[in-house]
Design a protein around this motif. Structure first.
Motif, PDB file in Angstrom:
ATOM      1  N   GLN A  34       4.321  -0.960  59.159  1.00  0.00           N
ATOM      2  CA  GLN A  34       2.862  -1.951  59.552  1.00  0.00           C
ATOM      3  C   GLN A  34       3.427  -3.338  60.255  1.00  0.00           C
ATOM      4  OE1 GLN A  34       0.676  -1.859  55.988  1.00  0.00           O
ATOM      5  NE2 GLN A  34      -0.160   0.163  56.218  1.00  0.00           N
ATOM      6  N   SER A  35       4.504  -3.780  59.713  1.00  0.00           N
ATOM      7  CA  SER A  35       4.772  -5.083  60.210  1.00  0.00           C
ATOM      8  C   SER A  35       5.247  -4.973  61.800  1.00  0.00           C
ATOM      9  CB  SER A  35       5.810  -5.732  59.255  1.00  0.00           C
ATOM     10  OG  SER A  35       7.310  -5.110  59.364  1.00  0.00           O
ATOM     11  N   GLY A  84       3.812  -3.099  63.673  1.00  0.00           N
ATOM     12  CA  GLY A  84       2.640  -2.635  64.532  1.00  0.00           C
ATOM     13  C   GLY A  84       2.607  -1.280  64.677  1.00  0.00           C
ATOM     14  N   ASP A 109      -0.794  -8.423  60.228  1.00  0.00           N
ATOM     15  CA  ASP A 109      -0.677  -8.441  61.561  1.00  0.00           C
ATOM     16  C   ASP A 109      -0.479  -9.859  61.878  1.00  0.00           C
ATOM     17  OD1 ASP A 109      -0.846  -5.631  62.251  1.00  0.00           O
ATOM     18  OD2 ASP A 109      -3.065  -5.703  61.857  1.00  0.00           O
ATOM     19  N   HIS A 110       0.404 -10.756  61.217  1.00  0.00           N
ATOM     20  CA  HIS A 110       0.606 -11.933  61.641  1.00  0.00           C
ATOM     21  C   HIS A 110      -0.568 -12.696  61.861  1.00  0.00           C
ATOM     22  CE1 HIS A 110       4.993 -10.100  61.825  1.00  0.00           C
ATOM     23  NE2 HIS A 110       4.291  -9.388  62.941  1.00  0.00           N
ATOM     24  N   GLU A 146      -4.511 -13.223  65.207  1.00  0.00           N
ATOM     25  CA  GLU A 146      -3.747 -12.385  64.900  1.00  0.00           C
ATOM     26  C   GLU A 146      -2.740 -11.705  65.986  1.00  0.00           C
ATOM     27  OE1 GLU A 146      -5.063  -8.777  61.824  1.00  0.00           O
ATOM     28  OE2 GLU A 146      -6.492  -9.380  63.368  1.00  0.00           O
ATOM     29  N   LEU A 175      -0.955  -8.764  67.761  1.00  0.00           N
ATOM     30  CA  LEU A 175      -0.658  -7.112  67.826  1.00  0.00           C
ATOM     31  C   LEU A 175       0.337  -6.772  68.945  1.00  0.00           C
ATOM     32  CD1 LEU A 175      -4.319  -6.148  67.359  1.00  0.00           C
ATOM     33  CD2 LEU A 175      -2.709  -6.300  65.445  1.00  0.00           C
ATOM     34  N   TRP A 199       3.135  -8.335  73.127  1.00  0.00           N
ATOM     35  CA  TRP A 199       2.229  -8.852  72.171  1.00  0.00           C
ATOM     36  C   TRP A 199       0.883  -9.509  72.697  1.00  0.00           C
ATOM     37  CZ3 TRP A 199       3.584  -8.205  67.071  1.00  0.00           C
ATOM     38  CH2 TRP A 199       4.788  -7.742  66.847  1.00  0.00           C
TER      39      TRP A 199
END
Length: 345
Positions: free
Chosen positions: A106-107, A109, A296-297, A312, A314, A321
């Protein structure tokens, strides 16, 4: 006068005695010859056994010279085995490892379409746990994930890799991950029994020191995607390509919680700044602008008494990004559901 055996009983006594003595001597000579043959065979067998024992002694003496070296190798092998066993979690820590694998995907994406642990497979002296996965995302994101798996504190190997490019220009990765753990007491006893049955006649394998292998970070992100995945157009509420996140940044506690599971329950002033009070699970966190939340940061950009704004990052199919902006509204009294992030144009 001629003597005949037919009339031996009529021979003179001296002659008969002489013949009897001669016959006895002949029989004794024959018996002695047979005994000598047996003795010679025994002596030859003893000489052969002496030669064999002497060769074994010389061989054992030569091996004994290497005993200190073998003992040092045994100690080194024991130390390396203990080091490897530290990388094998027990059954209780296996759940944490599975969570780490999921969080690593998940980190980056990536979207897990399938994450299915299989039945444990005992393989002395460990137990392998196969995990069938299916991921969707970009080529470089998948490469970065494999590098992340190599840097995990536990041992995880990747098998049966298959990449498929879909009509939407996104890659699908099918693979089987192998996680490893220490066997339980019952499993260890069963493995020992099987090993003793299978290995009684087998020679012990030669021991070699382990090669030092250091996992390297994924360094191919600057290269072209070999599958030619095209970047997707920004969705409403998203911006175009921007700089990616800092991979060296230390992740914050709320980044492991999905945004739909976080709700804003209030705000508080601290040192002249307004901080948001966020409820995640059974715990309330105090968050200021500049902190992160969500997988998502999600960077908190602005806080008011009524809402929290965030941004975020993505990763798209081409490895670039993009930004997505959203907000968490204050949960009003009587609400039974936490606020859900809303995208803002």
């Amino acid at each position: 006068m001629m003597l005949s055996l037919k009339t031996a009983s009529l021979w003179p006594l001296p002659v008969r005695l002489a013949c009897a003595a001669l016959s006895g001597m002949l029989v004794a000579a024959l018996l002695h010859a047979a005994w000598l043959d047996d003795m010679m065979a025994a002596v030859q067998a003893a000489q052969r056994e002496e030669g064999r024992l002497r060769a074994e002694y010389v061989s054992a003496q030569a091996r004994a010279k290497h005993l200190p070296q073998w003992r040092a190798q045994q100690r080194q092998a024991g130390a390396e085995l203990a080091l490897l066993e530290q990388q094998l979690p027990d059954q209780q820590a296996m759940a944490v490892l599975l969570t780490d694998i999921n969080a690593a995907g998940q980190s980056r994406g990536l979207q897990f379409s399938l994450f299915k642990p299989g039945a444990p497979r005992p393989r002395a002296p460990y137990v392998a746990l196969p995990i069938t996965i299916q991921l969707r995302g970009s080529y470089h994101a998948m490469g970065a994930l494999l590098a992340d798996l190599a840097r995990l504190p536990r041992i995880v190997t990747v098998h049966e890799l298959a990449l498929t490019l879909g009509k939407d220009r996104l890659l699908t990765l099918d693979a089987v991950l192998q996680a490893y753990r220490l066997p339980e007491a019952g499993e260890r006893a069963a493995q020992a029994a099987l090993s003793s049955k299978a290995g009684r006649s087998a020679a012990a394998p030669a021991w070699h020191p382990l090669a030092t292998v250091a996992p390297y970070p994924y360094e191919a992100a600057a290269l072209a995607d070999p599958f030619g995945a095209l970047p997707t157009a920004p969705a409403p509420g998203q911006r175009g390509s921007v700089a990616g996140p800092d991979p060296r940044r230390v992740r914050e506690p709320l980044e492991s919680v999905a945004l739909p599971a976080i709700s804003m329950v209030g705000s508080v002033q601290q040192a002249g700044r307004l901080n948001a009070l966020l409820l995640a699970g059974q715990r309330v966190y105090r968050v200021a602008a500049g902190q992160y939340l969500g997988p998502d940061h999600g960077l908190v950009t602005q806080i008011s008494e009524q809402a929290l704004q965030y941004r975020e990052l993505l990763q798209d199919a081409g490895g670039g990004w993009r930004e997505r902006h959203g907000s968490l509204s204050l949960q009003k009294p009587g609400d039974t559901k936490a606020s859900v992030p809303e995208a803002t144009p």
